[in-house]
Design a protein around this motif. Structure first.
Motif, PDB file in Angstrom:
ATOM      1  N   UNK A   9      67.836  30.088   4.759  1.00 16.42           N
ATOM      2  CA  UNK A   9      67.506  31.614   4.873  1.00 16.42           C
ATOM      3  C   UNK A   9      66.909  32.495   6.242  1.00 16.42           C
ATOM      4  N   UNK A  10      67.789  33.021   6.801  1.00 14.26           N
ATOM      5  CA  UNK A  10      67.599  33.362   8.286  1.00 14.26           C
ATOM      6  C   UNK A  10      66.888  35.318   7.943  1.00 14.26           C
ATOM      7  N   UNK A  17      74.531  27.659   7.654  1.00 13.29           N
ATOM      8  CA  UNK A  17      74.079  26.220   8.083  1.00 13.29           C
ATOM      9  C   UNK A  17      73.530  25.927   9.528  1.00 13.29           C
ATOM     10  N   UNK A  18      71.683  25.666   9.445  1.00 13.87           N
ATOM     11  CA  UNK A  18      70.631  25.626  10.910  1.00 13.87           C
ATOM     12  C   UNK A  18      69.886  24.712  10.711  1.00 13.87           C
ATOM     13  N   UNK A  19      69.076  23.987  11.322  1.00 12.68           N
ATOM     14  CA  UNK A  19      67.813  22.950  11.162  1.00 12.68           C
ATOM     15  C   UNK A  19      66.742  24.172  11.531  1.00 12.68           C
ATOM     16  N   UNK A  20      65.617  23.687  10.780  1.00 13.46           N
ATOM     17  CA  UNK A  20      64.459  24.248  11.085  1.00 13.46           C
ATOM     18  C   UNK A  20      63.189  23.038  11.506  1.00 13.46           C
ATOM     19  N   UNK A  30      68.158  26.869  15.144  1.00  9.80           N
ATOM     20  CA  UNK A  30      68.491  26.456  15.650  1.00  9.80           C
ATOM     21  C   UNK A  30      70.204  26.765  14.406  1.00  9.80           C
ATOM     22  N   UNK A  31      71.299  27.245  14.773  1.00 10.64           N
ATOM     23  CA  UNK A  31      72.164  27.545  14.007  1.00 10.64           C
ATOM     24  C   UNK A  31      72.977  26.861  14.420  1.00 10.64           C
ATOM     25  N   UNK A  32      73.876  26.188  13.618  1.00  3.54           N
ATOM     26  CA  UNK A  32      75.256  24.855  13.978  1.00  3.54           C
ATOM     27  C   UNK A  32      76.684  25.312  14.064  1.00  3.54           C
ATOM     28  N   UNK A  61      69.311  24.354  -0.252  1.00  2.00           N
ATOM     29  CA  UNK A  61      68.374  25.387   0.712  1.00  2.00           C
ATOM     30  C   UNK A  61      67.079  25.587   1.063  1.00  2.00           C
ATOM     31  N   UNK A  62      67.144  26.196   2.754  1.00  2.00           N
ATOM     32  CA  UNK A  62      65.703  26.095   2.863  1.00  2.00           C
ATOM     33  C   UNK A  62      65.642  27.288   3.468  1.00  2.00           C
ATOM     34  N   UNK A  63      64.277  28.085   2.374  1.00  2.00           N
ATOM     35  CA  UNK A  63      63.253  29.406   2.514  1.00  2.00           C
ATOM     36  C   UNK A  63      61.914  28.757   3.257  1.00  2.00           C
TER      37      UNK A  63
END
Length: 140
Positions: A9-10, A17-20, A30-32, A61-63
């Protein structure tokens, strides 16, 4: 810790799709775009361990941590009891459910009782398993 391959969640309110990379707080997102993340981690950091543990959260999901802005208590404990040990139990419960910050809610009580309650929250010893009591939210 690095969470990889998640639907994150940005700030614009969308998922991507990203890494945190996170510690106590989110340090980097970082978006992938279809990269081989394992190769990227090794190239960026020299080894997976440089950013701590790596967890593949594909399909999840990552929030960011949630803020509970109105709660009287949990597990038979109420913030109005003015019991620091009870508050610790409440905060552990909150943290275990994704709540990282907590605004304790009291009942309508005389000012002296409210003062005692909120002072108890200020001195409550909290460990890493507990949600934090919101800064600046305590009675003054």
């Amino acid at each position: 810790m690095k969470l990889i391959n998640g639907s994150v969640f940005l700030p614009d309110g969308k998922f991507s799709n990203a890494d945190v990379v996170c510690s106590e707080k989110i340090l980097d997102v970082t978006e992938r775009a279809g990269c081989d993340i394992r190769t990227d981690i090794q190239q960026e950091n020299g080894a997976d361990t440089d950013c701590g543990s790596v967890l593949d959260v594909s399909g999840k999901y990552v929030i960011p941590g949630l803020v509970d802005i109105h709660s009287h208590g949990a597990f038979g404990h109420d913030f109005s009891d003015a019991d620091p040990e009870g508050l610790k139990i409440i905060l552990k419960y909150e943290k275990s459910h994704g709540i990282t910050s907590y605004c304790p809610t009291s009942m309508t009580l005389p000012a002296e009782e409210l003062k005692e309650m909120y002072e108890g929250a200020e001195i409550c010893v909290i460990d890493s398993l507990c949600a934090s009591v919101g800064e600046g939210l305590l009675y003054h």
